[in-house]
Design a protein around this motif. Structure first.
Motif, PDB file in Angstrom:
ATOM      1  N   GLU A 234      36.714  38.311  44.225  1.00 14.81           N
ATOM      2  CA  GLU A 234      37.596  38.288  45.399  1.00 14.81           C
ATOM      3  C   GLU A 234      38.637  37.174  45.322  1.00 14.81           C
ATOM      4  O   GLU A 234      39.652  37.226  46.025  1.00 14.81           O
ATOM      5  CB  GLU A 234      36.783  38.143  46.691  1.00 14.81           C
ATOM      6  CG  GLU A 234      35.910  36.910  46.774  1.00 14.81           C
ATOM      7  CD  GLU A 234      34.481  37.164  46.305  1.00 14.81           C
ATOM      8  OE1 GLU A 234      33.582  36.410  46.720  1.00 14.81           O
ATOM      9  OE2 GLU A 234      34.286  38.118  45.523  1.00 14.81           O
ATOM     10  N   GLN A 236      40.639  36.622  42.943  1.00 18.62           N
ATOM     11  CA  GLN A 236      41.842  36.999  42.208  1.00 18.62           C
ATOM     12  C   GLN A 236      43.034  37.192  43.150  1.00 18.62           C
ATOM     13  O   GLN A 236      44.186  37.155  42.713  1.00 18.62           O
ATOM     14  CB  GLN A 236      41.607  38.250  41.377  1.00 18.62           C
ATOM     15  CG  GLN A 236      41.199  39.492  42.151  1.00 18.62           C
ATOM     16  CD  GLN A 236      40.859  40.645  41.213  1.00 18.62           C
ATOM     17  OE1 GLN A 236      41.597  40.933  40.271  1.00 18.62           O
ATOM     18  NE2 GLN A 236      39.736  41.289  41.448  1.00 18.62           N
ATOM     19  N   ARG A 237      42.762  37.327  44.425  1.00 15.81           N
ATOM     20  CA  ARG A 237      43.861  37.426  45.395  1.00 15.81           C
ATOM     21  C   ARG A 237      44.669  36.140  45.468  1.00 15.81           C
ATOM     22  O   ARG A 237      45.797  36.134  45.972  1.00 15.81           O
ATOM     23  CB  ARG A 237      43.311  37.772  46.782  1.00 15.81           C
ATOM     24  CG  ARG A 237      42.366  36.720  47.347  1.00 15.81           C
ATOM     25  CD  ARG A 237      41.842  37.106  48.732  1.00 15.81           C
ATOM     26  NE  ARG A 237      40.806  36.202  49.210  1.00 15.81           N
ATOM     27  CZ  ARG A 237      41.016  34.996  49.730  1.00 15.81           C
ATOM     28  NH1 ARG A 237      42.269  34.551  49.864  1.00 15.81           N
ATOM     29  NH2 ARG A 237      40.015  34.239  50.146  1.00 15.81           N
ATOM     30  N   GLU A 239      45.743  34.524  42.885  1.00 14.71           N
ATOM     31  CA  GLU A 239      46.660  34.467  41.748  1.00 14.71           C
ATOM     32  C   GLU A 239      48.028  35.021  42.150  1.00 14.71           C
ATOM     33  O   GLU A 239      48.132  35.799  43.110  1.00 14.71           O
ATOM     34  CB  GLU A 239      46.083  35.257  40.563  1.00 14.71           C
ATOM     35  CG  GLU A 239      44.719  34.765  40.092  1.00 14.71           C
ATOM     36  CD  GLU A 239      44.748  33.343  39.576  1.00 14.71           C
ATOM     37  OE1 GLU A 239      45.818  32.874  39.130  1.00 14.71           O
ATOM     38  OE2 GLU A 239      43.691  32.669  39.619  1.00 14.71           O
ATOM     39  N   GLY A 242      48.048  38.673  42.587  1.00 16.57           N
ATOM     40  CA  GLY A 242      46.948  39.228  43.364  1.00 16.57           C
ATOM     41  C   GLY A 242      45.842  39.806  42.512  1.00 16.57           C
ATOM     42  O   GLY A 242      44.953  40.495  43.028  1.00 16.57           O
ATOM     43  N   SER A 243      45.887  39.553  41.210  1.00 11.51           N
ATOM     44  CA  SER A 243      44.849  40.038  40.293  1.00 11.51           C
ATOM     45  C   SER A 243      44.716  39.047  39.144  1.00 11.51           C
ATOM     46  O   SER A 243      45.566  38.162  38.963  1.00 11.51           O
ATOM     47  CB  SER A 243      45.209  41.422  39.748  1.00 11.51           C
ATOM     48  OG  SER A 243      46.303  41.329  38.850  1.00 11.51           O
TER      49      SER A 243
END
Length: 275
Positions: A234, A236-237, A239, A242-243
């Protein structure tokens, strides 16, 4: 098999064997330089302890300690220290004191020198990574990868990062005007890259222009790849895209490998121009 083919195969075999023996010699010489060994391996640990004590907080909207985010970046920093910094300074010193000139005059395949350096930085990088992971797991709650996929990601991210930073270290060794000034030239670059690459701070909390500059260099992508291994999905949002953006990480590190190879070939010299 023709005579020419056999000769080339024999030459490659000889270069590899001599290179591996040089790698053992490089490791022995490195371990004898106690101040270099202590600084190389203790710097990431000291920074982890320092920032872990200062930033005792959770990542925004999560139950994850900032230290865990920071530790992934410190593993990347450790790799850059044992590749980029170690080679940039070490090769500049060897060029200055005549070591490279003497090696070139020896009846030894020149590629053996670079094989030896590769062995050195590969062993040092693995040791640095294991040390940081054990330290982070024991004292800061760093969670080891739970799936085979994450271990695979850890493997290819480390491999691409080590190759890219190694080649850039070889290229950077040509920049200092003397061996004595090498550390003064290389270390500020190393420190600045840590600040703009999301090592000490959450990358997306940095100003936009800083993110744009940091996103050019491999340390940012190496750090992001390692965060994808050690942090919950979760997160990674947080970054920029968003991934975790594994394809982007692979592409940027691969481009830096190509750039580093080109720069190394174009700039490497066995002795100073004035010689």
């Amino acid at each position: 098999m023709t005579t020419t083919t056999r000769t080339r195969a024999s030459h490659r075999s000889t270069a590899l064997g001599i290179g591996l023996r040089r790698g053992v010699l490089e490791l022995k010489q490195f371990l004898r330089q106690k101040d270099t060994v202590i600084f190389t391996f203790s710097f990431p640990l000291l920074m982890t302890v320092l920032f872990g004590a200062i930033f005792q907080r959770k990542l925004p909207g999560t139950d994850v300690d900032f230290t865990q985010y920071f530790l992934a970046g410190m593993v990347a920093t450790g790799i850059m220290g044992t590749t980029f910094v170690l080679l940039a300074v070490g090769i500049a010193l060897e060029r200055d004191d005549g070591t490279l000139k003497r090696l070139r005059a020896m009846p030894m395949p020149l590629s053996a020198y670079f094989i030896g350096k590769t062995v050195l930085v590969l062993v040092a990088s693995i040791a640095q990574t294991v040390l940081l992971l054990v330290f982070g797991s024991l004292f800061f709650g760093l969670t080891m990868p739970a799936t085979a996929g994450k271990w695979l990601t850890l493997g290819w991210v480390l491999l691409l990062g080590v190759i890219a930073c190694t080649l850039l270290g070889v290229a950077m060794s040509a920049v200092p005007r003397s061996g004595r000034s090498a550390a003064a030239v290389v270390m500020p670059i190393f420190v600045v890259l840590q600040f703009i690459s999301g090592v000490f701070f959450v990358f997306t909390e940095l100003p936009g222009p800083v993110q744009a500059v940091g996103g050019v260099f491999p340390l940012k992508w190496l750090s992001q790849g390692l965060r994808s291994v050690f942090l919950p999905e979760e997160l990674q949002r947080m970054e920029p895209t968003g991934s975790w953006d594994h394809p982007g990480i692979a592409i940027v590190l691969a481009l830096w490998i190509v750039a580093g190879l080109v720069l190394s070939v174009a700039t490497f010299r066995w002795q100073r121009a004035r010689s």
